[in-house]
Design a protein around this motif. Structure first.
Motif, PDB file in Angstrom:
ATOM      1  N   GLY A  61      70.547  79.551  42.659  1.00  0.00           N
ATOM      2  CA  GLY A  61      71.824  79.984  42.118  1.00  0.00           C
ATOM      3  C   GLY A  61      71.962  79.800  40.622  1.00  0.00           C
ATOM      4  O   GLY A  61      73.079  79.832  40.087  1.00  0.00           O
ATOM      5  N   ALA A  62      70.825  79.624  39.951  1.00  0.00           N
ATOM      6  CA  ALA A  62      70.815  79.430  38.509  1.00  0.00           C
ATOM      7  C   ALA A  62      70.022  80.553  37.859  1.00  0.00           C
ATOM      8  O   ALA A  62      69.444  81.413  38.536  1.00  0.00           O
ATOM      9  CB  ALA A  62      70.194  78.074  38.169  1.00  0.00           C
ATOM     10  N   THR A  63      69.985  80.556  36.541  1.00  0.00           N
ATOM     11  CA  THR A  63      69.168  81.512  35.798  1.00  0.00           C
ATOM     12  C   THR A  63      68.251  80.758  34.842  1.00  0.00           C
ATOM     13  O   THR A  63      68.594  79.662  34.376  1.00  0.00           O
ATOM     14  CB  THR A  63      70.020  82.520  35.014  1.00  0.00           C
ATOM     15  OG1 THR A  63      70.894  81.808  34.130  1.00  0.00           O
ATOM     16  CG2 THR A  63      70.856  83.368  35.950  1.00  0.00           C
ATOM     17  N   PRO A  64      67.081  81.321  34.534  1.00  0.00           N
ATOM     18  CA  PRO A  64      66.174  80.678  33.582  1.00  0.00           C
ATOM     19  C   PRO A  64      66.752  80.771  32.162  1.00  0.00           C
ATOM     20  O   PRO A  64      67.048  81.863  31.683  1.00  0.00           O
ATOM     21  CB  PRO A  64      64.881  81.493  33.698  1.00  0.00           C
ATOM     22  CG  PRO A  64      65.032  82.345  34.918  1.00  0.00           C
ATOM     23  CD  PRO A  64      66.493  82.551  35.099  1.00  0.00           C
ATOM     24  N   SER A  65      66.912  79.628  31.519  1.00  0.00           N
ATOM     25  CA  SER A  65      67.507  79.603  30.183  1.00  0.00           C
ATOM     26  C   SER A  65      66.703  80.373  29.155  1.00  0.00           C
ATOM     27  O   SER A  65      67.264  80.943  28.208  1.00  0.00           O
ATOM     28  CB  SER A  65      67.644  78.156  29.704  1.00  0.00           C
ATOM     29  OG  SER A  65      68.505  77.414  30.520  1.00  0.00           O
ATOM     30  N   CYS A 104      60.756  74.369  30.432  1.00  0.00           N
ATOM     31  CA  CYS A 104      61.635  75.200  31.240  1.00  0.00           C
ATOM     32  C   CYS A 104      63.084  74.805  31.018  1.00  0.00           C
ATOM     33  O   CYS A 104      63.383  73.635  30.728  1.00  0.00           O
ATOM     34  CB  CYS A 104      61.277  75.035  32.719  1.00  0.00           C
ATOM     35  SG  CYS A 104      62.144  76.158  33.844  1.00  0.00           S
ATOM     36  N   GLY A 105      63.969  75.772  31.159  1.00  0.00           N
ATOM     37  CA  GLY A 105      65.397  75.517  31.085  1.00  0.00           C
ATOM     38  C   GLY A 105      66.119  76.189  32.236  1.00  0.00           C
ATOM     39  O   GLY A 105      65.685  77.223  32.748  1.00  0.00           O
ATOM     40  N   VAL A 106      67.232  75.589  32.637  1.00  0.00           N
ATOM     41  CA  VAL A 106      68.060  76.108  33.724  1.00  0.00           C
ATOM     42  C   VAL A 106      69.493  76.249  33.221  1.00  0.00           C
ATOM     43  O   VAL A 106      70.029  75.323  32.584  1.00  0.00           O
ATOM     44  CB  VAL A 106      68.007  75.163  34.944  1.00  0.00           C
ATOM     45  CG1 VAL A 106      69.171  75.409  35.887  1.00  0.00           C
ATOM     46  CG2 VAL A 106      66.691  75.326  35.684  1.00  0.00           C
ATOM     47  N   PHE A 107      70.121  77.383  33.530  1.00  0.00           N
ATOM     48  CA  PHE A 107      71.518  77.630  33.178  1.00  0.00           C
ATOM     49  C   PHE A 107      72.304  77.907  34.451  1.00  0.00           C
ATOM     50  O   PHE A 107      71.940  78.784  35.234  1.00  0.00           O
ATOM     51  CB  PHE A 107      71.621  78.827  32.236  1.00  0.00           C
ATOM     52  CG  PHE A 107      73.022  79.151  31.805  1.00  0.00           C
ATOM     53  CD1 PHE A 107      73.664  78.399  30.840  1.00  0.00           C
ATOM     54  CD2 PHE A 107      73.701  80.212  32.379  1.00  0.00           C
ATOM     55  CE1 PHE A 107      74.955  78.693  30.442  1.00  0.00           C
ATOM     56  CE2 PHE A 107      75.005  80.528  31.995  1.00  0.00           C
ATOM     57  CZ  PHE A 107      75.635  79.762  31.019  1.00  0.00           C
ATOM     58  N   ARG A 108      73.368  77.133  34.631  1.00  0.00           N
ATOM     59  CA  ARG A 108      74.240  77.328  35.788  1.00  0.00           C
ATOM     60  C   ARG A 108      75.594  76.690  35.485  1.00  0.00           C
ATOM     61  O   ARG A 108      75.654  75.657  34.808  1.00  0.00           O
ATOM     62  CB  ARG A 108      73.621  76.685  37.046  1.00  0.00           C
ATOM     63  CG  ARG A 108      74.352  76.993  38.339  1.00  0.00           C
ATOM     64  CD  ARG A 108      73.636  76.426  39.551  1.00  0.00           C
ATOM     65  NE  ARG A 108      73.508  74.980  39.477  1.00  0.00           N
ATOM     66  CZ  ARG A 108      73.043  74.222  40.473  1.00  0.00           C
ATOM     67  NH1 ARG A 108      72.606  74.789  41.592  1.00  0.00           N
ATOM     68  NH2 ARG A 108      72.955  72.912  40.342  1.00  0.00           N
ATOM     69  N   ASP A 109      76.646  77.326  35.957  1.00  0.00           N
ATOM     70  CA  ASP A 109      78.004  76.806  35.762  1.00  0.00           C
ATOM     71  C   ASP A 109      78.328  76.562  34.291  1.00  0.00           C
ATOM     72  O   ASP A 109      79.053  75.618  33.941  1.00  0.00           O
ATOM     73  CB  ASP A 109      78.219  75.523  36.573  1.00  0.00           C
ATOM     74  CG  ASP A 109      78.125  75.759  38.071  1.00  0.00           C
ATOM     75  OD1 ASP A 109      78.431  76.896  38.526  1.00  0.00           O
ATOM     76  OD2 ASP A 109      77.720  74.842  38.803  1.00  0.00           O
ATOM     77  N   GLY A 110      77.756  77.415  33.436  1.00  0.00           N
ATOM     78  CA  GLY A 110      78.133  77.398  32.033  1.00  0.00           C
ATOM     79  C   GLY A 110      77.370  76.456  31.137  1.00  0.00           C
ATOM     80  O   GLY A 110      77.662  76.389  29.928  1.00  0.00           O
ATOM     81  N   PHE A 111      76.358  75.746  31.693  1.00  0.00           N
ATOM     82  CA  PHE A 111      75.627  74.768  30.887  1.00  0.00           C
ATOM     83  C   PHE A 111      74.121  74.843  31.151  1.00  0.00           C
ATOM     84  O   PHE A 111      73.685  75.207  32.240  1.00  0.00           O
ATOM     85  CB  PHE A 111      76.126  73.343  31.182  1.00  0.00           C
ATOM     86  CG  PHE A 111      77.493  73.079  30.629  1.00  0.00           C
ATOM     87  CD1 PHE A 111      77.654  72.541  29.364  1.00  0.00           C
ATOM     88  CD2 PHE A 111      78.623  73.396  31.369  1.00  0.00           C
ATOM     89  CE1 PHE A 111      78.915  72.313  28.847  1.00  0.00           C
ATOM     90  CE2 PHE A 111      79.894  73.181  30.862  1.00  0.00           C
ATOM     91  CZ  PHE A 111      80.039  72.635  29.595  1.00  0.00           C
TER      92      PHE A 111
END
Length: 266
Positions: A61-65, A104-111
């Motif tokens: 449920g996240a996106t790659p930053s 790697c980075g993860v973006f979810r819920d605005g952060f």
């Protein structure tokens, strides 16, 4: 993902709730790293690692930053041997004795959350094993400097002193950074510096601390792809990164290597 040295104003302090969002993303990120760790072995193409990481992140449920960030084409920065950071995944097949930095980075819920780990491939030369160990240890030395009364320069000082005492060099052109609603926020967090210099460390700051340490000279160059940074002398480089908050006057590590190290059995 490290950032080039630049002047950016305005530190954004996070609430306790926002820090917990970043921590939750750090768990997803740690598990994505572990999915990559399961695949890492001689003969694997780096593009396969990127594909698996992106699948896992999106399934969570996240996106790659990183994907699309300033045109970066992938979910992972994959940097092998003399490549320090920002390498592209592709057809390269990992070989026995390589080392590979996975950022790697993860973006979810605005952060965002951001972390990196450098993996040995099979049997690695003892001198390079020592480089990996010292770089990872220097990360925690830097993290310990996140304390009431300290400044950002204390972090870089701690990293630099640790690695230079062991005969290694610190990359100067790329630095850690604040993390939050943007992947790269103020302040910059160099891996070198002087005690008592830079912004004061305060509760609510969230920082990506990420030593980039070379076996040879500190100098780096940028490849023609406009992204990949490698050592000028083509000697190996290692990179480890955590996203860290300051809370109640001390550090709070929001990302995790736990899931990685269950796979690679450190």
């Amino acid at each position: 993902m490290s950032t080039a040295v630049a002047s950016v104003a305005g530190i954004k302090y996070k609430t306790a709730e926002e820090i917990e969002i970043i921590r939750s993303n750090g768990v997803v990120l740690g598990k994505a790293h572990a999915e990559v760790a399961k695949l890492i072995q001689p003969g694997v193409r780096t593009e396969a690692l990127d594909k698996r990481a992106e699948e896992f992140i999106r399934d969570s449920g996240a996106t790659p930053s990183f994907k699309g960030y300033n045109g970066f084409p992938a979910a992972l920065c994959i940097s092998v041997n003399e490549n320090v950071v920002h390498g592209f995944p592709g057809k390269y097949e990992l070989k026995e004795g390589d080392i590979v930095s996975i950022d790697c980075g993860v973006f979810r819920d605005g952060f965002h959350a951001d972390s990196a780990y450098t993996y040995p491939i099979g049997e690695v030369d003892a001198a390079i094993q020592a480089l990996l160990r010292a770089t990872k240890e220097s990360l925690y030395e830097g993290i310990k400097a996140v304390a009431r009364g300290n400044k950002v320069g204390d972090i870089g000082f701690a990293v630099q002193q640790y690695v230079e005492a062991r005969g290694y060099t610190v990359v100067r052109e790329l630095v850690g950074h604040g993390v939050g609603k943007q992947l790269h926020e103020s302040p910059e967090v160099p891996n070198y510096g002087r005690k008592g210099k830079g912004p004061v460390l305060r509760d609510g700051m969230v920082l990506a601390i990420e030593p980039m340490v070379n076996l040879g000279q500190k100098n780096v160059v940028q490849e023609q792809d406009g992204w990949t940074i490698r050592t000028a002398d083509r000697k190996p480089s290692a990179h480890f990164e955590h996203t860290v908050a300051m809370r109640n006057g001390t550090f709070d590590i929001l990302t995790t290597f736990e899931y990685i190290e269950k796979i690679i059995r450190v």
